[in-house]
Design a protein around this motif. Sequence first.
Motif, short mmCIF file in Angstrom:
data_model
loop_
_atom_site.label_atom_id
_atom_site.label_comp_id
_atom_site.label_asym_id
_atom_site.label_seq_id
_atom_site.Cartn_x
_atom_site.Cartn_y
_atom_site.Cartn_z
N TYR A 206 0.82 -1.20 0.00
CA TYR A 206 0.00 0.00 0.00
C TYR A 206 0.86 1.25 0.00
O TYR A 206 1.35 1.70 1.03
CB TYR A 206 -0.96 -0.04 1.20
CG TYR A 206 -1.74 -1.33 1.18
CD1 TYR A 206 -2.56 -1.62 0.10
CD2 TYR A 206 -1.57 -2.30 2.15
CE1 TYR A 206 -3.23 -2.83 0.00
CE2 TYR A 206 -2.24 -3.51 2.07
CZ TYR A 206 -3.06 -3.77 1.00
OH TYR A 206 -3.70 -4.97 0.89
N GLU B 16 -7.28 -4.11 0.75
CA GLU B 16 -7.10 -3.23 1.91
C GLU B 16 -8.40 -2.57 2.32
O GLU B 16 -8.58 -2.22 3.49
CB GLU B 16 -6.00 -2.19 1.64
CG GLU B 16 -6.36 -1.09 0.67
CD GLU B 16 -6.14 -1.47 -0.79
OE1 GLU B 16 -6.19 -2.67 -1.11
OE2 GLU B 16 -5.95 -0.55 -1.60
N ARG B 21 -8.68 -2.25 6.74
CA ARG B 21 -7.43 -1.57 7.08
C ARG B 21 -7.42 -0.12 6.58
O ARG B 21 -6.97 0.79 7.25
CB ARG B 21 -6.26 -2.33 6.46
CG ARG B 21 -4.93 -1.72 6.80
CD ARG B 21 -3.77 -2.48 6.19
NE ARG B 21 -2.56 -1.79 6.56
CZ ARG B 21 -2.09 -0.74 5.93
NH1 ARG B 21 -2.70 -0.26 4.87
NH2 ARG B 21 -0.99 -0.14 6.35
N THR B 22 -7.89 0.05 5.34
CA THR B 22 -7.89 1.38 4.73
C THR B 22 -9.33 1.88 4.60
O THR B 22 -10.18 1.15 4.10
CB THR B 22 -7.24 1.31 3.34
OG1 THR B 22 -5.91 0.83 3.49
CG2 THR B 22 -7.20 2.68 2.67
N ASP B 24 -11.83 3.83 2.63
CA ASP B 24 -11.89 4.31 1.27
C ASP B 24 -12.20 5.80 1.20
O ASP B 24 -13.09 6.29 1.89
CB ASP B 24 -12.99 3.57 0.50
CG ASP B 24 -13.24 4.24 -0.83
OD1 ASP B 24 -12.43 4.03 -1.75
OD2 ASP B 24 -14.21 5.03 -0.94
#
Lengths: 251, 251
Positions: A206, B16, B21-22, B24
């Motif tokens: 990432y 992800e 985890r991320t 958007d």
Amino acid sequence: MTARIYTAGLLVIGDEILSGRTHDKNIAQVASWLQVQGIRLSEVRVVADVQDRIVEAVNALRESYDYLFTTGGIGPTHDDITVDAVSAALGVPVIIHPEAHAILERYYTDKGGLTDARLRMARTPEGAELIPNRMSGAPGIRIGNVHLMAGVPHITAGMLDALTGTLEGGAPLISETVGGFIPESEVSELLREVEKAHSQCQIGSYPFFRDGRVGANFVIRSTDADELQSCFDTLCDGLGAAGFDFTPGGI
Amino acid sequence: MTARIYTAGLLVIGDEILSGRTHDKNIAQVASWLQVQGIRLSEVRVVADVQDRIVEAVNALRESYDYLFTTGGIGPTHDDITVDAVSAALGVPVIIHPEAHAILERYYTDKGGLTDARLRMARTPEGAELIPNRMSGAPGIRIGNVHLMAGVPHITAGMLDALTGTLEGGAPLISETVGGFIPESEVSELLREVEKAHSQCQIGSYPFFRDGRVGANFVIRSTDADELQSCFDTLCDGLGAAGFDFTPGGI
């Protein structure tokens, strides 16, 4: 032995997300919660408040995955049509759920009483169970493998909390992260090799751009703690051998 | 006369996002940008870095809507498979795009040169055009009605900026908001009536819970400025007549 993998789809219902007005917070919240339940979020769809589109997505997702979660469209206003759409998708009538009716009656006793609009929030597909909502009166709804939750993130959080531990899942996916001001294009071959040597791990890369420098976090995921540790150690060794500074835990 | 409505789908590619985890940021960013182009974002899907799932979603969305945008999976690492998946979906081979090759060669001249991994970012479906990327070397890709953009939000922002005004759209959807500490269940009938009286407007109701009080913002959307103003005035009059304090612009 390969453990069974449990999967879920998420359907986010709401014009406000598609217009860009509201930044969705439910995808990340539901995703993180599912990880802990040992259920893998496999697909998300966002559709407008249009019955046909909701029906189509509900049927596609509930048939493809072990579980389907929806967020949004279960409030008291004219644009709240999730119950109608899910009922249509399942081919069952909409009823006033007696337990939901009682909950709302109690909740609104000292708030002006249960109006027709508020009674809308007691409507469920026939055969549904309720998901407790400790934040506000209106409950979430569970029917078959479909779970209807609120659009407001903190109410959804309460509903997820109520569901914790009630769904059958597999081993939770666990992860380790290592990151640094490392251009991902300089380590792509290393990542590929390390992943190949650890068949039970997946490595995601990432990239970011911060303080004028490029970097990346590398996230290793596995259901096996020993494999995860071994893969993490190998990756850190590889990054060190290539001369990179890196930070376990990511940056 | 009903103006043609232009529609788009968005495909967010990346483990992800599905792992939680991320968070958007591209959905809201692409949605807001499309509004200004006069294109309506009609559906979003998020899928994992798995070729078959990407192919399936690309084909479903590019056939259903005027435009398809994808974010993610166009970097240099082994999990960047968007170009391969889109090429497979379109039935065209993957090539090294000469112009992208030249761009990357220039970009990496003083950054260690163009390695095999970096050259991956010059791969496109045959027949594609490039979308300029002023932030980092690797360009976005346009083929037919499909637009491949970066996963990193600020790079995607630059690519959207490069595309501004280049896509055929209709009248932009414009909106007015009014909000207050108003329980939506007390105005649902009013909202329904006001919307019914303004056929070219849609009203969305977005509840919140803040400082221990419930409230909602009501967002009116239309492509017609006069209708929008008339609907807004009627709703404000109705809220005032019902004795509610409200704030034009929303709270």
